[in-house]
Design a protein around this motif. Structure first.
Motif, PDB file in Angstrom:
ATOM      1  N   ARG A  73       0.844  -1.136   0.321  1.00 39.19           N
ATOM      2  CA  ARG A  73      -0.009  -0.080   0.139  1.00 39.19           C
ATOM      3  C   ARG A  73       0.984   1.106   0.011  1.00 39.19           C
ATOM      4  NH1 ARG A  73      -4.391  -0.458   4.220  1.00 39.19           N
ATOM      5  NH2 ARG A  73      -5.117  -1.858   2.810  1.00 39.19           N
ATOM      6  N   TYR A  74       2.047   1.109   0.342  1.00 35.93           N
ATOM      7  CA  TYR A  74       3.080   2.242   0.641  1.00 35.93           C
ATOM      8  C   TYR A  74       4.158   2.262   0.157  1.00 35.93           C
ATOM      9  CZ  TYR A  74      -0.657   3.554   3.946  1.00 35.93           C
ATOM     10  OH  TYR A  74      -2.166   3.676   4.736  1.00 35.93           O
ATOM     11  N   VAL A  75       4.798   3.029  -0.377  1.00 36.04           N
ATOM     12  CA  VAL A  75       6.402   2.709  -0.756  1.00 36.04           C
ATOM     13  C   VAL A  75       6.800   4.147  -0.331  1.00 36.04           C
ATOM     14  CG1 VAL A  75       7.994   2.784  -2.484  1.00 36.04           C
ATOM     15  CG2 VAL A  75       6.078   1.386  -2.898  1.00 36.04           C
ATOM     16  N   LEU A  76       8.019   4.326   0.760  1.00 34.56           N
ATOM     17  CA  LEU A  76       8.799   5.287   1.122  1.00 34.56           C
ATOM     18  C   LEU A  76      10.165   5.272   0.797  1.00 34.56           C
ATOM     19  CD1 LEU A  76       6.744   4.064   3.339  1.00 34.56           C
ATOM     20  CD2 LEU A  76       7.663   5.552   4.938  1.00 34.56           C
ATOM     21  N   TYR A  77      10.570   6.454  -0.171  1.00 37.12           N
ATOM     22  CA  TYR A  77      11.924   6.478  -0.705  1.00 37.12           C
ATOM     23  C   TYR A  77      12.840   7.248   0.393  1.00 37.12           C
ATOM     24  CZ  TYR A  77      15.271   8.187  -3.992  1.00 37.12           C
ATOM     25  OH  TYR A  77      16.732   8.159  -4.556  1.00 37.12           O
ATOM     26  N   ALA A  78      13.548   6.644   1.191  1.00 40.55           N
ATOM     27  CA  ALA A  78      14.568   7.188   2.077  1.00 40.55           C
ATOM     28  C   ALA A  78      15.551   7.819   1.222  1.00 40.55           C
ATOM     29  CB  ALA A  78      14.906   6.186   3.103  1.00 40.55           C
ATOM     30  N   ARG A  79      15.917   9.132   1.399  1.00 40.26           N
ATOM     31  CA  ARG A  79      17.221   9.581   0.897  1.00 40.26           C
ATOM     32  C   ARG A  79      17.767  10.659   1.497  1.00 40.26           C
ATOM     33  NH1 ARG A  79      13.161  12.483  -4.032  1.00 40.26           N
ATOM     34  NH2 ARG A  79      13.122  14.633  -2.885  1.00 40.26           N
ATOM     35  N   ALA A 137       4.344  -2.507   3.196  1.00 43.97           N
ATOM     36  CA  ALA A 137       5.145  -1.263   2.787  1.00 43.97           C
ATOM     37  C   ALA A 137       6.490  -1.665   2.285  1.00 43.97           C
ATOM     38  CB  ALA A 137       5.196  -0.336   3.805  1.00 43.97           C
ATOM     39  N   VAL A 138       7.080  -0.826   1.231  1.00 42.10           N
ATOM     40  CA  VAL A 138       8.279  -1.085   0.937  1.00 42.10           C
ATOM     41  C   VAL A 138       8.975   0.302   1.051  1.00 42.10           C
ATOM     42  CG1 VAL A 138       9.499  -1.252  -1.121  1.00 42.10           C
ATOM     43  CG2 VAL A 138       7.471  -2.777  -0.959  1.00 42.10           C
ATOM     44  N   VAL A 139      10.366   0.232   1.656  1.00 40.08           N
ATOM     45  CA  VAL A 139      11.346   1.311   1.791  1.00 40.08           C
ATOM     46  C   VAL A 139      12.264   1.064   0.953  1.00 40.08           C
ATOM     47  CG1 VAL A 139      12.769   2.133   3.617  1.00 40.08           C
ATOM     48  CG2 VAL A 139      10.558   1.423   4.413  1.00 40.08           C
ATOM     49  N   VAL A 140      12.377   1.984   0.271  1.00 35.90           N
ATOM     50  CA  VAL A 140      13.537   1.850  -1.020  1.00 35.90           C
ATOM     51  C   VAL A 140      14.525   3.084  -0.567  1.00 35.90           C
ATOM     52  CG1 VAL A 140      12.247   1.067  -2.843  1.00 35.90           C
ATOM     53  CG2 VAL A 140      12.429   3.458  -2.524  1.00 35.90           C
ATOM     54  N   ALA A 141      15.872   2.795  -1.056  1.00 36.67           N
ATOM     55  CA  ALA A 141      16.988   3.737  -0.590  1.00 36.67           C
ATOM     56  C   ALA A 141      17.975   3.699  -1.855  1.00 36.67           C
ATOM     57  CB  ALA A 141      17.641   3.604   0.889  1.00 36.67           C
ATOM     58  N   GLY A 142      18.689   4.468  -1.972  1.00 41.11           N
ATOM     59  CA  GLY A 142      19.807   4.678  -2.926  1.00 41.11           C
ATOM     60  C   GLY A 142      19.895   6.118  -3.840  1.00 41.11           C
ATOM     61  N   GLY A 160      29.018   6.083  -2.462  1.00 37.68           N
ATOM     62  CA  GLY A 160      28.962   5.099  -3.249  1.00 37.68           C
ATOM     63  C   GLY A 160      27.500   4.977  -3.748  1.00 37.68           C
ATOM     64  N   GLU A 161      27.413   4.520  -5.107  1.00 37.86           N
ATOM     65  CA  GLU A 161      26.165   4.335  -5.636  1.00 37.86           C
ATOM     66  C   GLU A 161      25.662   2.644  -5.134  1.00 37.86           C
ATOM     67  OE1 GLU A 161      26.667   7.539  -9.477  1.00 37.86           O
ATOM     68  OE2 GLU A 161      26.354   5.311  -9.745  1.00 37.86           O
ATOM     69  N   GLY A 162      24.143   2.729  -5.217  1.00 46.31           N
ATOM     70  CA  GLY A 162      23.812   1.336  -4.943  1.00 46.31           C
ATOM     71  C   GLY A 162      22.328   1.701  -4.377  1.00 46.31           C
ATOM     72  N   ALA A 163      21.625   0.680  -4.129  1.00 44.81           N
ATOM     73  CA  ALA A 163      20.276   0.713  -3.925  1.00 44.81           C
ATOM     74  C   ALA A 163      19.938  -0.469  -2.814  1.00 44.81           C
ATOM     75  CB  ALA A 163      19.233   0.989  -5.043  1.00 44.81           C
ATOM     76  N   SER A 164      18.668  -0.368  -2.044  1.00 44.60           N
ATOM     77  CA  SER A 164      18.160  -1.279  -1.268  1.00 44.60           C
ATOM     78  C   SER A 164      16.591  -1.069  -1.340  1.00 44.60           C
ATOM     79  CB  SER A 164      18.514  -1.267   0.160  1.00 44.60           C
ATOM     80  OG  SER A 164      18.124  -0.162   0.828  1.00 44.60           O
ATOM     81  N   CYS A 265      21.395   6.333   2.083  1.00 47.79           N
ATOM     82  CA  CYS A 265      20.400   5.465   3.219  1.00 47.79           C
ATOM     83  C   CYS A 265      20.393   4.147   3.014  1.00 47.79           C
ATOM     84  CB  CYS A 265      19.195   6.224   2.978  1.00 47.79           C
ATOM     85  SG  CYS A 265      18.925   8.017   3.441  1.00 47.79           S
ATOM     86  N   ALA A 266      21.174   3.381   2.020  1.00 47.87           N
ATOM     87  CA  ALA A 266      20.961   1.948   1.660  1.00 47.87           C
ATOM     88  C   ALA A 266      21.959   0.995   2.509  1.00 47.87           C
ATOM     89  CB  ALA A 266      21.034   1.853   0.244  1.00 47.87           C
ATOM     90  N   ASP A 267      22.855   1.962   3.247  1.00 48.85           N
ATOM     91  CA  ASP A 267      23.861   1.060   3.874  1.00 48.85           C
ATOM     92  C   ASP A 267      23.262  -0.063   4.849  1.00 48.85           C
ATOM     93  OD1 ASP A 267      26.059   2.382   2.952  1.00 48.85           O
ATOM     94  OD2 ASP A 267      26.334   3.908   4.628  1.00 48.85           O
ATOM     95  N   ALA A 268      22.101   0.239   5.666  1.00 50.72           N
ATOM     96  CA  ALA A 268      21.986  -0.615   6.836  1.00 50.72           C
ATOM     97  C   ALA A 268      21.405  -1.930   6.216  1.00 50.72           C
ATOM     98  CB  ALA A 268      21.046   0.064   7.488  1.00 50.72           C
ATOM     99  N   PHE A 269      20.660  -1.696   4.910  1.00 49.71           N
ATOM    100  CA  PHE A 269      20.183  -2.846   4.536  1.00 49.71           C
ATOM    101  C   PHE A 269      20.743  -3.517   3.613  1.00 49.71           C
ATOM    102  CE2 PHE A 269      16.919   0.826   4.806  1.00 49.71           C
ATOM    103  CZ  PHE A 269      16.351   0.299   5.659  1.00 49.71           C
ATOM    104  N   ILE A 270      21.915  -3.269   3.026  1.00 55.73           N
ATOM    105  CA  ILE A 270      22.999  -3.862   2.395  1.00 55.73           C
ATOM    106  C   ILE A 270      23.798  -4.576   3.343  1.00 55.73           C
ATOM    107  CG2 ILE A 270      25.286  -3.554   0.944  1.00 55.73           C
ATOM    108  CD1 ILE A 270      23.951  -1.177  -0.333  1.00 55.73           C
ATOM    109  N   ASN A 271      24.132  -4.063   4.673  1.00 55.81           N
ATOM    110  CA  ASN A 271      24.983  -4.646   5.458  1.00 55.81           C
ATOM    111  C   ASN A 271      24.045  -5.692   6.176  1.00 55.81           C
ATOM    112  OD1 ASN A 271      27.151  -3.266   5.428  1.00 55.81           O
ATOM    113  ND2 ASN A 271      26.436  -1.386   6.850  1.00 55.81           N
ATOM    114  N   HIS A 272      22.687  -5.731   6.293  1.00 58.29           N
ATOM    115  CA  HIS A 272      21.829  -6.553   6.664  1.00 58.29           C
ATOM    116  C   HIS A 272      22.192  -7.859   5.637  1.00 58.29           C
ATOM    117  CE1 HIS A 272      18.274  -9.051   7.598  1.00 58.29           C
ATOM    118  NE2 HIS A 272      18.147  -8.284   8.686  1.00 58.29           N
ATOM    119  N   ARG A 273      21.959  -7.592   4.537  1.00 55.79           N
ATOM    120  CA  ARG A 273      22.156  -8.947   3.563  1.00 55.79           C
ATOM    121  C   ARG A 273      23.409  -9.475   3.796  1.00 55.79           C
ATOM    122  NH1 ARG A 273      20.638 -10.108  -1.968  1.00 55.79           N
ATOM    123  NH2 ARG A 273      18.811  -9.532  -1.065  1.00 55.79           N
TER     124      ARG A 273
END
Length: 307
Positions: A73-79, A137-142, A160-164, A265-273
């Motif tokens: 229902r929701y997508v939040l773009y963290a930037r 919900a989906v939280v996207v970052a990058g 650095g460039e990347g996304a989560s 803002c994608a660091d946390a999720f890349i590190n989680h993986r």
């Protein structure tokens, strides 16, 4: 109860070494050596993709089922930055349309700069709890390093460039959010030259206090935290923070500082993986995600999860 129900990530294979940025940022040979040897920042990720492409690759890696996609229902773009592409491009909506998520209510969260990823997870959980009907919900970052400001912070980090893409649910058995602490420091809302020295002076104490406060709020001792998933600003920042709070540095996942740089803002999720792939998180383990953001003031944030 807020839950991380799935995480997708993407980091391009391309790299730019710190030496390649020396002329643009007027770095002396000594400053380059400090970045590489002291901060442990040797290179940062770069890709040929547009921002739409970066976000799309992370959404693809999230691998939503048709049933899950229909419940988003929701997508939040963290930037980190207020503006991430030139007008009139809209990479978020373009990526969502391609991923079959064009029906979701989508908006950006950037009030806490590099700590906005944690804020977005908290907001997503609050929205889902208020609805109470099984939505997701989906939280996207990058972001792209498309300006000088988005490529480097002087004497601190290189981006650095990347996304989560993180799937957030209101309930579940894994990766349950136990606590969230965000310390807002409005006194740092000023010209960089005027506030930078004081920000650096209090940085490690403030970040450490956010981590310890989040652990206390969750009813967890620091010794019981299996791993800290940090923002990749630089290695020295975490060495000093860990010393302040008495936490073992070897339990902070710093694998990507030297090879990815600070992926906004994608660091946390890349590190989680990476933590999951390396077997650093076992069922029942408690872990911390922590971040600091500077811009329009400063924010020091930490979340405690149970894997």
């Amino acid at each position: 109860m807020t839950v991380l129900a799935g995480i997708g990530t993407y980091v391009p294979a391309g790299r730019v070494p710190i030496e390649a940025l020396a002329d643009e940022f007027e770095l002396t040979p000594m400053q380059v050596r400090v970045f590489r040897r002291y901060h442990k920042l040797g290179e940062a990720s770069r890709g040929e993709e547009t921002l739409t492409g970066l976000l799309g690759r992370a959404l693809d890696d999230l691998a939503l089922t048709d049933e899950q996609r229909g419940r988003v229902r929701y997508v939040l773009y963290a930037r980190t930055f207020p503006n991430v592409v030139p007008y009139p491009h809209n990479p978020l909506h373009e990526a969502l349309a391609a991923a079959g998520l064009g029906h979701a209510q989508a908006f950006s969260v950037g009030q806490q700069a590099c700590a906005s990823g944690l804020l977005a997870v908290d907001l997503a959980g609050r929205l889902l709890a208020a609805d109470g009907d099984g939505a997701l919900a989906v939280v996207v970052a990058g972001e792209k390093a498309f300006t000088s400001e988005a490529r480097m912070v002087a004497e601190t980090t290189m981006f650095g460039e990347g996304a989560s893409a993180c799937l957030v649910a209101a309930s579940g058995e894994r990766d349950r959010l136990l606590s969230f602490v965000a310390r807002l420091r409005g006194e740092f809302d000023g010209e960089h030259d005027e506030v930078a020295s004081e920000f650096q002076r209090i940085y490690h104490d403030a970040l450490g206090e956010a981590v310890t406060a989040a652990a206390a709020k969750a009813g967890v001792a620091l010794d019981d935290i299996a791993v800290i998933l940090p923002h990749n600003v630089n290695a020295v920042a975490w060495q000093r923070t860990c010393k302040r709070i008495g936490y073992p540095l070897e339990r902070v996942l710093l694998d990507h500082v030297a090879t990815h740089g600070h992926v906004f803002c994608a660091d946390a999720f890349i590190n989680h993986r990476t933590a999951c792939e390396r077997g650093l998180l076992r069922p029942g383990d408690r872990y911390v995600i922590a971040a600091a953001g500077a811009g329009r003031g400063a924010t020091f944030s930490a979340m405690v999860f149970e894997h």
